[in-house]
Design an enzyme around this catalytic site. Sequence first.
Site, PDB file in Angstrom:
ATOM      1  CE  LYS A   1      -1.526   3.143   2.710  1.00  0.00           C
ATOM      2  NZ  LYS A   1      -1.828   4.367   1.789  1.00  0.00           N
TER       3      LYS A   1
ATOM      4  N   GLY B   1       7.460   5.692   7.387  1.00  0.00           N
ATOM      5  CA  GLY B   1       6.534   6.877   7.489  1.00  0.00           C
ATOM      6  C   GLY B   1       6.889   7.709   8.842  1.00  0.00           C
TER       7      GLY B   1
ATOM      8  CB  VAL C   1       1.443   6.796  11.308  1.00  0.00           C
ATOM      9  CG1 VAL C   1       0.990   5.301  10.503  1.00  0.00           C
ATOM     10  CG2 VAL C   1       0.798   7.930  10.882  1.00  0.00           C
ATOM     11  N   GLY C   2       3.648   5.345  13.197  1.00  0.00           N
ATOM     12  CA  GLY C   2       4.368   4.252  13.636  1.00  0.00           C
ATOM     13  C   GLY C   2       3.853   3.654  14.893  1.00  0.00           C
TER      14      GLY C   2
ATOM     15  CD  GLU D   1      13.852   1.450   8.857  1.00  0.00           C
ATOM     16  OE1 GLU D   1      14.492   2.430   9.281  1.00  0.00           O
ATOM     17  OE2 GLU D   1      14.470   0.345   8.799  1.00  0.00           O
TER      18      GLU D   1
ATOM     19  CB  CYS E   1      13.662   9.629   6.715  1.00  0.00           C
ATOM     20  SG  CYS E   1      14.323   8.479   5.660  1.00  0.00           S
TER      21      CYS E   1
ATOM     22  CD  GLU F   1      10.855  13.771  10.137  1.00  0.00           C
ATOM     23  OE1 GLU F   1       9.401  13.239  10.200  1.00  0.00           O
ATOM     24  OE2 GLU F   1      11.364  13.066   9.384  1.00  0.00           O
TER      25      GLU F   1
END
Length: 494
Positions: A175, A228, A232-233, A250, A284, A385
């Site tokens: 996805k 991502g 969300v991780g 990651e 990232c 970030e």
Amino acid sequence: MAQQFQNFIGGKWVPPTTGKYLENRNPANWEEVLGAFPQSGPDDVNQAVQAARKAYDGWRLTPAPKRAEIVFEAGEILKRNKEELARQMTQEMGKILAETRGDVQEAIDCAYFAAGEGRRLLGDTTPCELPNKLGMSFRMPVGVAALITPWNFPMAIPSWKTFPALVAGNTVVLKPATDTPWSALNFVKALEEAGVPPGVVNFITGGGSTVGQPLAEHSSVNVVSFTGSSDVGKVLGSTCGSKLKRLSLELGGKNAQIVMEDADLDLALEGVLWGAFGTTGQRCTATSRLILHKDIAKSFTDRLVAAARGLKVGNGLEPGSQMGPCVNERQRKSVHEYVEIGKKEGAKLLTGGNMLTEGALGAGWFYEPTIFGDVKAGMRIEQEEIFGPVLSIVTVGSFEEAIQVLNGTPFGLSSSIYTRDVNRAMRAIRDIEAGITYINGPTIGAEVQLPFGGVKETGNGHREGGPTVIDAFTEWKSVYIDYSGRLQKAQIDR
Ligand code: NAD
């Protein structure tokens, strides 16, 4: 009417059960619609996972070298089509053509590297404590792998996950991010053309909550590999944790480049320009902080600001463009909000800080290369970030302070130090808390054959790239072979 693309389930291109599609637009020219991609839902997820489950036994029992040949062939197909794929990727997510060529090249590199693993997938043999008995361990596939990817490396990241997962004997459901379905679809088409059997690779597009979340939760998915944001991780961490499902994460970074007073300053300048503004800072591993030794801080900053002002911002397909747009309006807004935060925190805006809305640039989501001076450790622009072309400069008085500032964020992905002093370089390698450290190179530029990932809130201990990626996609089986012809009891027969 935009061209309609479909999901790939069980070896067929099929429309979404929802009947809904999302437009894919060019961030350098928002009027340009590149295609319409399925806005799939949980029923599509279920079909894709069922297809992957059905194909699993056939694929698991296909010898690994044969699986690897298909992956290798996919790499050959990507290589043949590299230029066209790179152009489409620039249209889709904005980074300049030189970089999208690099993104496709990374997928090609990854195919070759993962294919080599097809003739390794090494386990161990070891002596047993009892006579006439052999111990060995080997790798088994995990099952159905759900691969959820971001938009900033639209083909490279799907390849980092898909190729090794396939070589290891898993079937997959990919996805991609909603901003970059086209490049991921092109990647899947290369696998289809290479002859991957039906159901081994499935591809569904759609949103995080409507496709990503149900995919991760699905009871027939055995491993989730996610790249991502840390936010969300964390959600996926609880989802998979509650089901004791394997999860490789990651996540974000707040990477810094240190420049000591003894460094080759020309080289360090080139490095930070590339690290901070390459991919519009949307990596990232982007250099988001520059840590300067006080003895060179002023002169280095002046030169850097002048160089950043000279960067040519523009459509990534135009020759001469050095920095493309932000990926979408939301991302540009978020970058600008951070610039406002930086100002309020008392950092000094040295250059940039504006959306670029004049002329041709007004058609897309362009932002000026931006540099803040007088940034103090602990400010939000130094800690969080930003994922855009914004660099924060912190001045330090010593090597020790530089390392302390570099380590002082919740993240630990990439890092860099420019110095000519080998002792400092070695101490930096030892003391920096990050998954990747560059000596005399910028924070970006990983190669596929080395482990890739980070410490602290950048991940959960897994590494993509290198032989280590295979760990995410395999289970160990230990085997004891007793050829003594009698019952032998470990730990008891002594
Ligand atoms: P994101 O977290 O918003 O989305 C990533 C993917 O997750 C997308 O496919 C999205 O649709 C999906 N998703 C969103 N919500 C979900 C949910 N609840 N359940 C399951 N899936 C969901 O990230 P992004 O904006 O696409 O990418 C930028 C982020 O990715 C940055 O934080 C960047 O640092 C990180 N990143 C990390 C690496 C790395 O290797 N460490 C590499 C590239 C990007």
